[in-house]
Design a protein around this motif. Structure first.
Motif, PDB file in Angstrom:
ATOM      1  N   TYR A   1      -2.868   5.903 -10.144  1.00  0.00           N
ATOM      2  CA  TYR A   1      -3.339   4.882  -9.212  1.00  0.00           C
ATOM      3  C   TYR A   1      -2.512   4.966  -7.937  1.00  0.00           C
ATOM      4  O   TYR A   1      -1.285   5.003  -8.008  1.00  0.00           O
ATOM      5  CB  TYR A   1      -3.155   3.483  -9.809  1.00  0.00           C
ATOM      6  CG  TYR A   1      -4.136   3.147 -10.898  1.00  0.00           C
ATOM      7  CD1 TYR A   1      -5.132   2.211 -10.679  1.00  0.00           C
ATOM      8  CD2 TYR A   1      -4.060   3.742 -12.155  1.00  0.00           C
ATOM      9  CE1 TYR A   1      -6.037   1.882 -11.675  1.00  0.00           C
ATOM     10  CE2 TYR A   1      -4.964   3.423 -13.155  1.00  0.00           C
ATOM     11  CZ  TYR A   1      -5.944   2.498 -12.901  1.00  0.00           C
ATOM     12  OH  TYR A   1      -6.837   2.179 -13.880  1.00  0.00           O
ATOM     13  N   VAL A   2      -3.180   4.988  -6.799  1.00  0.00           N
ATOM     14  CA  VAL A   2      -2.513   4.934  -5.504  1.00  0.00           C
ATOM     15  C   VAL A   2      -3.049   3.690  -4.798  1.00  0.00           C
ATOM     16  O   VAL A   2      -4.253   3.590  -4.532  1.00  0.00           O
ATOM     17  CB  VAL A   2      -2.787   6.191  -4.648  1.00  0.00           C
ATOM     18  CG1 VAL A   2      -2.116   6.054  -3.290  1.00  0.00           C
ATOM     19  CG2 VAL A   2      -2.309   7.445  -5.367  1.00  0.00           C
TER      20      VAL A   2
ATOM     21  N   ALA B   1      -6.975   0.129  -5.296  1.00  0.00           N
ATOM     22  CA  ALA B   1      -6.311   1.406  -5.577  1.00  0.00           C
ATOM     23  C   ALA B   1      -7.345   2.486  -5.821  1.00  0.00           C
ATOM     24  O   ALA B   1      -8.398   2.238  -6.415  1.00  0.00           O
ATOM     25  CB  ALA B   1      -5.407   1.280  -6.800  1.00  0.00           C
ATOM     26  N   SER B   2      -7.034   3.695  -5.362  1.00  0.00           N
ATOM     27  CA  SER B   2      -7.841   4.850  -5.747  1.00  0.00           C
ATOM     28  C   SER B   2      -7.280   5.344  -7.075  1.00  0.00           C
ATOM     29  O   SER B   2      -6.101   5.159  -7.374  1.00  0.00           O
ATOM     30  CB  SER B   2      -7.797   5.942  -4.682  1.00  0.00           C
ATOM     31  OG  SER B   2      -6.489   6.451  -4.556  1.00  0.00           O
TER      32      SER B   2
ATOM     33  N   ALA C   1       0.860  -1.182   0.000  1.00  0.00           N
ATOM     34  CA  ALA C   1       0.000   0.000   0.000  1.00  0.00           C
ATOM     35  C   ALA C   1       0.900   1.237   0.000  1.00  0.00           C
ATOM     36  O   ALA C   1       1.988   1.238   0.569  1.00  0.00           O
ATOM     37  CB  ALA C   1      -0.903  -0.004   1.223  1.00  0.00           C
ATOM     38  N   GLY C   2       0.432   2.270  -0.671  1.00  0.00           N
ATOM     39  CA  GLY C   2       1.202   3.511  -0.765  1.00  0.00           C
ATOM     40  C   GLY C   2       1.965   3.641  -2.069  1.00  0.00           C
ATOM     41  O   GLY C   2       2.390   4.739  -2.426  1.00  0.00           O
TER      42      GLY C   2
ATOM     43  N   GLU D   1       2.487   3.926  -6.102  1.00  0.00           N
ATOM     44  CA  GLU D   1       1.715   4.666  -7.099  1.00  0.00           C
ATOM     45  C   GLU D   1       2.203   4.329  -8.488  1.00  0.00           C
ATOM     46  O   GLU D   1       3.369   4.004  -8.671  1.00  0.00           O
ATOM     47  CB  GLU D   1       1.881   6.175  -6.896  1.00  0.00           C
ATOM     48  CG  GLU D   1       1.429   6.695  -5.569  1.00  0.00           C
ATOM     49  CD  GLU D   1       1.620   8.194  -5.441  1.00  0.00           C
ATOM     50  OE1 GLU D   1       1.807   8.880  -6.475  1.00  0.00           O
ATOM     51  OE2 GLU D   1       1.576   8.691  -4.308  1.00  0.00           O
TER      52      GLU D   1
ATOM     53  N   ALA E   1     -12.217   4.210  -7.941  1.00  0.00           N
ATOM     54  CA  ALA E   1     -11.360   3.207  -7.314  1.00  0.00           C
ATOM     55  C   ALA E   1     -11.616   1.881  -8.004  1.00  0.00           C
ATOM     56  O   ALA E   1     -12.638   1.692  -8.653  1.00  0.00           O
ATOM     57  CB  ALA E   1     -11.666   3.092  -5.824  1.00  0.00           C
TER      58      ALA E   1
ATOM     59  N   THR F   1      -4.177   1.453  -2.074  1.00  0.00           N
ATOM     60  CA  THR F   1      -4.657   1.699  -0.719  1.00  0.00           C
ATOM     61  C   THR F   1      -4.699   0.428   0.126  1.00  0.00           C
ATOM     62  O   THR F   1      -4.631   0.501   1.345  1.00  0.00           O
ATOM     63  CB  THR F   1      -6.061   2.346  -0.740  1.00  0.00           C
ATOM     64  OG1 THR F   1      -6.957   1.493  -1.459  1.00  0.00           O
ATOM     65  CG2 THR F   1      -6.014   3.715  -1.406  1.00  0.00           C
ATOM     66  N   GLN F   2      -4.815  -0.723  -0.537  1.00  0.00           N
ATOM     67  CA  GLN F   2      -4.791  -2.010   0.166  1.00  0.00           C
ATOM     68  C   GLN F   2      -4.021  -3.005  -0.677  1.00  0.00           C
ATOM     69  O   GLN F   2      -4.292  -3.139  -1.872  1.00  0.00           O
ATOM     70  CB  GLN F   2      -6.205  -2.546   0.383  1.00  0.00           C
ATOM     71  CG  GLN F   2      -7.075  -1.681   1.265  1.00  0.00           C
ATOM     72  CD  GLN F   2      -8.467  -2.272   1.396  1.00  0.00           C
ATOM     73  OE1 GLN F   2      -8.642  -3.484   1.530  1.00  0.00           O
ATOM     74  NE2 GLN F   2      -9.473  -1.411   1.338  1.00  0.00           N
TER      75      GLN F   2
END
Length: 163
Positions: free
Chosen positions: A85-86, A98-99, A70-71, A73, A109, A88-89
């Protein structure tokens, strides 16, 4: 689909109706059973470099961080549209979410949950897109058409990687 309206006086002094269309979320979920173990399928959906193989319309412009965490990009260029895309899980073999933002604004997302299914994996993928009422139906139909194709490509890549 919500519409908020307000009135004001224009330059000519006549009333003008101003309408602000409120966005809502289009959500499409599809499932695919894949004859490969969850860690194999997870690596395919989580690795940004695989996106070009899964969807020929995509080009990875950049990626930062460990794609397995996570984290991280990455930026995908999809037919000239840059999407950031980031992650998140990221739970290897279990979940990847991803968001997605476009031009600095949250666009939605997407992500998947993986479950062992006999000797294979059941992959359940959900795409959420923020869409205004004018493009909502188009966004929904596009997702409903393209998501099964993408899942089929995930299956082909997974089968190609299984000895």
């Amino acid at each position: 689909m919500a519409r908020r309206a307000s009135t004001s006086r224009g330059r000519s002094g006549h009333r003008q109706l101003r309408s602000r269309l409120v966005k809502s979320t289009v959500s499409v979920t599809c499932e695919q059973r894949i004859s490969a173990a969850p860690p194999v399928v997870w690596a395919i959906v989580a690795d940004p470099k695989m996106q070009e193989r899964l969807d020929p319309r995509c080009r990875v412009e950049s990626a930062t961080g460990d794609w397995r965490a996570a984290g991280s990009e990455f930026i995908l260029n999809v037919r000239g549209v840059r999407l950031r895309y980031v992650v998140t899980q990221a739970e290897p073999g279990v979940r990847w979410v991803a968001s997605v933002d476009r031009a600095g604004k949250l666009a939605g997302a997407q992500g998947g949950e993986l479950a062992a299914d006999g000797t294979g994996t059941l992959l359940r993928w959900t795409v959420n897109i923020s869409a205004g009422p004018l493009v909502r139906r188009l966004a929904q139909r596009t997702c409903e058409r393209e998501l099964p194709k993408w899942l089929g490509a995930v299956e082909r890549e997974a089968l190609a990687s299984v000895p």
